[in-house]
Write a protein that holds these residues in place. Structure first.
Motif, PDB file in Angstrom:
ATOM      1  N   ARG A  12       0.811  -1.306   0.009  1.00 45.96           N
ATOM      2  CA  ARG A  12      -0.130   0.298   0.089  1.00 45.96           C
ATOM      3  C   ARG A  12       0.756   1.108   0.086  1.00 45.96           C
ATOM      4  O   ARG A  12       0.403   2.622  -0.081  1.00 45.96           O
ATOM      5  CB  ARG A  12      -0.955  -0.119   1.047  1.00 45.96           C
ATOM      6  N   TRP A  13       2.148   1.128   0.030  1.00 49.98           N
ATOM      7  CA  TRP A  13       2.987   2.194   0.238  1.00 49.98           C
ATOM      8  C   TRP A  13       3.260   2.808  -1.435  1.00 49.98           C
ATOM      9  O   TRP A  13       3.055   2.162  -2.333  1.00 49.98           O
ATOM     10  CB  TRP A  13       4.525   1.969   0.671  1.00 49.98           C
ATOM     11  N   ILE A  14       3.519   4.012  -1.533  1.00 52.65           N
ATOM     12  CA  ILE A  14       3.662   4.794  -2.788  1.00 52.65           C
ATOM     13  C   ILE A  14       4.914   4.174  -3.515  1.00 52.65           C
ATOM     14  O   ILE A  14       5.876   3.795  -2.661  1.00 52.65           O
ATOM     15  CB  ILE A  14       3.711   6.268  -2.835  1.00 52.65           C
ATOM     16  N   VAL A  15       5.019   4.060  -4.865  1.00 50.65           N
ATOM     17  CA  VAL A  15       6.139   3.467  -5.636  1.00 50.65           C
ATOM     18  C   VAL A  15       6.823   4.741  -6.446  1.00 50.65           C
ATOM     19  O   VAL A  15       6.134   5.445  -6.926  1.00 50.65           O
ATOM     20  CB  VAL A  15       5.640   2.510  -6.577  1.00 50.65           C
ATOM     21  N   LEU A  16       8.185   4.807  -5.946  1.00 48.73           N
ATOM     22  CA  LEU A  16       8.960   5.841  -6.818  1.00 48.73           C
ATOM     23  C   LEU A  16      10.102   5.113  -7.674  1.00 48.73           C
ATOM     24  O   LEU A  16      10.849   4.343  -7.172  1.00 48.73           O
ATOM     25  CB  LEU A  16       9.579   6.658  -5.948  1.00 48.73           C
ATOM     26  N   TYR A  17       9.877   5.265  -8.879  1.00 47.12           N
ATOM     27  CA  TYR A  17      10.730   4.815  -9.821  1.00 47.12           C
ATOM     28  C   TYR A  17      11.966   5.576 -10.065  1.00 47.12           C
ATOM     29  O   TYR A  17      11.539   6.912 -10.204  1.00 47.12           O
ATOM     30  CB  TYR A  17      10.298   4.413 -11.307  1.00 47.12           C
ATOM     31  N   PRO A  18      12.967   5.468  -9.995  1.00 49.79           N
ATOM     32  CA  PRO A  18      14.102   6.491 -10.188  1.00 49.79           C
ATOM     33  C   PRO A  18      14.044   7.435 -11.556  1.00 49.79           C
ATOM     34  O   PRO A  18      14.257   8.503 -11.703  1.00 49.79           O
ATOM     35  CB  PRO A  18      15.478   5.785 -10.309  1.00 49.79           C
ATOM     36  N   ARG A  75      13.059  -0.295  -7.722  1.00 50.59           N
ATOM     37  CA  ARG A  75      12.271   1.030  -7.476  1.00 50.59           C
ATOM     38  C   ARG A  75      12.367   1.024  -5.884  1.00 50.59           C
ATOM     39  O   ARG A  75      12.721   0.080  -4.976  1.00 50.59           O
ATOM     40  CB  ARG A  75      11.008   0.659  -7.976  1.00 50.59           C
ATOM     41  N   VAL A  76      11.740   2.197  -5.221  1.00 50.22           N
ATOM     42  CA  VAL A  76      11.651   2.439  -3.959  1.00 50.22           C
ATOM     43  C   VAL A  76      10.218   2.429  -3.602  1.00 50.22           C
ATOM     44  O   VAL A  76       9.427   3.356  -4.167  1.00 50.22           O
ATOM     45  CB  VAL A  76      12.433   3.428  -3.685  1.00 50.22           C
ATOM     46  N   ARG A  77       9.630   1.962  -2.389  1.00 48.54           N
ATOM     47  CA  ARG A  77       8.195   2.038  -1.978  1.00 48.54           C
ATOM     48  C   ARG A  77       8.659   3.127  -0.752  1.00 48.54           C
ATOM     49  O   ARG A  77       9.657   2.730   0.183  1.00 48.54           O
ATOM     50  CB  ARG A  77       7.701   0.919  -1.561  1.00 48.54           C
TER      51      ARG A  77
END
Length: 137
Positions: A12-18, A75-77
């Motif tokens: 449920r965390w937001i996803v950030l791709y570089p 990716r970073v959550r």
């Protein structure tokens, strides 16, 4: 685990791709913020370090890739809000705000500031060899 002893639901965390904050990419390639605010080639580790500096929980997923750029892995959550909806960092209220803050911080990342010093000395090296090449002609 969080303070209650339960495992947080990372799904449920937001996803950030570089690629979202990469100034080397176009909007068509996946950049989500303006070129003037974006940074050059951010890595998942740098984004993660910025999240920990902002005191936001994050998880790096190495096995994932952005669909439009599947060669760049990871990716970073990030968790922006607690279960009750309150913000973990009151200065960051949205995904967009988080992308702006991270893109602003990445160029000052300790890994980058160390890398730039040797790069400036090595930049002088090829120019010397370039002069040598001209003499041979």
């Amino acid at each position: 685990m969080n303070m209650d002893g339960e495992v947080p639901n990372i799904k449920r965390w937001i996803v950030l791709y570089p690629v979202y904050i990469n100034s080397k990419k176009t909007v068509a390639e996946g950049r989500r913020i303006s070129l003037s605010k974006a940074c050059e080639n951010p890595t998942c580790a740098e984004i993660g370090d910025c999240c920990s500096y902002l005191k936001l929980p994050f998880a790096i997923e190495i096995d994932k890739a952005y669909p439009r750029d599947f060669m760049q892995r990871g990716r970073v959550r990030v968790l922006l809000k607690k279960e009750d909806g309150t913000l973990l960092n009151p200065s960051i209220s949205s995904r967009k705000e988080l992308m702006f803050r991270i893109a602003e911080m990445v160029p000052r990342h300790h890994g980058r500031t160390k890398k730039q010093e040797p790069a400036s000395t090595s930049a002088a090296g090829p120019s010397k060899s370039g002069k040598g090449g001209k003499k041979k002609r």
